[in-house]
Design an enzyme around this catalytic site. Structure first.
Site, short mmCIF file in Angstrom:
data_model
loop_
_atom_site.label_atom_id
_atom_site.label_comp_id
_atom_site.label_asym_id
_atom_site.label_seq_id
_atom_site.Cartn_x
_atom_site.Cartn_y
_atom_site.Cartn_z
CG ASP A 78 -0.29 -0.43 2.51
OD1 ASP A 78 0.95 -0.42 2.57
OD2 ASP A 78 -1.01 -0.77 3.45
CG HIS B 133 -5.89 -2.22 8.62
ND1 HIS B 133 -6.04 -0.96 9.15
CD2 HIS B 133 -4.55 -2.40 8.53
CE1 HIS B 133 -4.84 -0.43 9.37
NE2 HIS B 133 -3.92 -1.29 9.02
CD GLU C 145 -8.75 1.03 7.62
OE1 GLU C 145 -8.71 0.07 8.42
OE2 GLU C 145 -8.16 2.10 7.84
CG ASN D 115 -8.96 -1.51 11.77
OD1 ASN D 115 -7.98 -2.13 11.36
ND2 ASN D 115 -9.46 -0.47 11.13
C1 GLP Z 1 -0.51 0.11 8.62
C2 GLP Z 1 -0.18 -0.55 7.26
C3 GLP Z 1 -0.33 -2.03 7.34
C4 GLP Z 1 0.35 -2.49 8.61
C5 GLP Z 1 -0.48 -2.07 9.79
C6 GLP Z 1 0.12 -2.41 11.12
O1 GLP Z 1 -1.56 0.97 8.59
N1 GLP Z 1 -0.90 -0.07 6.15
O2 GLP Z 1 0.24 -2.65 6.19
O3 GLP Z 1 0.46 -3.88 8.61
O4 GLP Z 1 -0.87 -0.75 9.67
O5 GLP Z 1 1.06 -1.50 11.56
P1 GLP Z 1 2.06 -1.78 12.72
O6 GLP Z 1 2.97 -2.85 12.26
O7 GLP Z 1 2.80 -0.46 12.90
O8 GLP Z 1 1.26 -2.15 13.92
#
Ligand code: GLP
Length: 239
Positions: free
Chosen positions: A64, A133, A138, A131
């Site tokens: 992304d 995702h 989402e 959440n």
């Molecule tokens: C972000 C990214 C995801 C990631 C997630 C978790 O928003 N778009 O690809 O896996 O959130 O983030 P973190 O590893 O900082 O908890």
């Protein structure tokens, strides 16, 4: 879906690092699906340090990118990936694929989908939002989704403000481009890192709940080769 309990985020990264090393040993021209966020930073550090690893034939696809953040913005995922991994390894720049946050959304999505359709991802790395995702898919996103433009949930923007934007919510983009869930599910093998108490509620549902678009990562129950690396804090609500 397999769940591997680890001591902490560091151990999760070490285990996933082994999976990456084995993948590269098996197939020099592996197609890797890569993730951003705080979860895989140590993995990228380990991959960067091991100078015996050869990425010259590896193809990468990132999950992304934030909409409207220029490549050179320190919080763009383009910048993140180059800082933590791509600048430190011998991957060829034309083998790196990251959705464009600055092209017109439909153009960026079509371009990325066309590229994804030309390859099969051998190993897909995932983190997970609090959440549930994956990528920026989402809750509510269709399981049939391909690369698309999405409005970020308030909770996601708050999480990411805290971790990456000095707690300044106004600076967190409101939209992003993300590989869809159907794109992710096509990967041959998936590894997901979920550590910390803030992942516990969603992770319980991902592992023990029903498969529902309300918890996007729950679809991974249906993947033939998916392993979740989680610590005790993230697993604390399992029944
Ligand atoms: C972000 C990214 C995801 C990631 C997630 C978790 O928003 N778009 O690809 O896996 O959130 O983030 P973190 O590893 O900082 O908890």
């Amino acid at each position: 879906m397999k769940v591997v309990e680890v001591k902490d985020l560091k151990e999760a990264n070490e285990k996933v690092y082994e999976v990456f090393c084995n993948q590269l040993k098996e197939k020099k021209n592996s197609v890797l699906g890569l993730a951003t966020g705080s979860s895989p930073i140590h993995l990228y550090e380990l991959l960067s340090k091991n100078k015996e690893l050869d990425f010259s034939e590896v193809i990468t696809f990132n999950l992304d990118e934030y909409a409207l953040l220029d490549k050179n913005h320190p919080q763009s995922y383009y910048y993140f990936m180059h800082k933590h991994l791509f600048s430190n390894i011998n991957v060829q720049s034309h083998h790196i694929h990251i959705p464009s946050g600055v092209l017109k959304p439909q153009e960026a999505c079509d371009e990325y989908n066309d590229l994804l359709n030309q390859y099969t991802i051998d190993l897909q790395l995932l983190g997970m939002g609090s959440n549930g995702h994956i990528g920026f898919n989402e809750p509510g996103t269709s399981f049939d989704s391909i690369t698309h433009f999405i409005e970020l949930d308030e909770s996601t923007r708050k999480d990411n403000a805290r971790l990456f934007f000095n707690n300044n919510l106004d600076e967190v983009p409101t939209h992003a481009i993300t590989m869809g869930i159907a794109n992710i599910m096509k990967a041959k093998k998936i590894v997901l890192i979920a550590c910390g108490a803030n992942k516990a509620k969603a992770l319980q549902k991902v592992i023990q709940g029903s498969v529902t678009i309300d918890i996007p990562a729950s679809i991974l129950q249906k993947h033939p080769d998916c392993t979740i690396y989680a610590d005790q804090e993230a697993l604390q609500l399992l029944k």
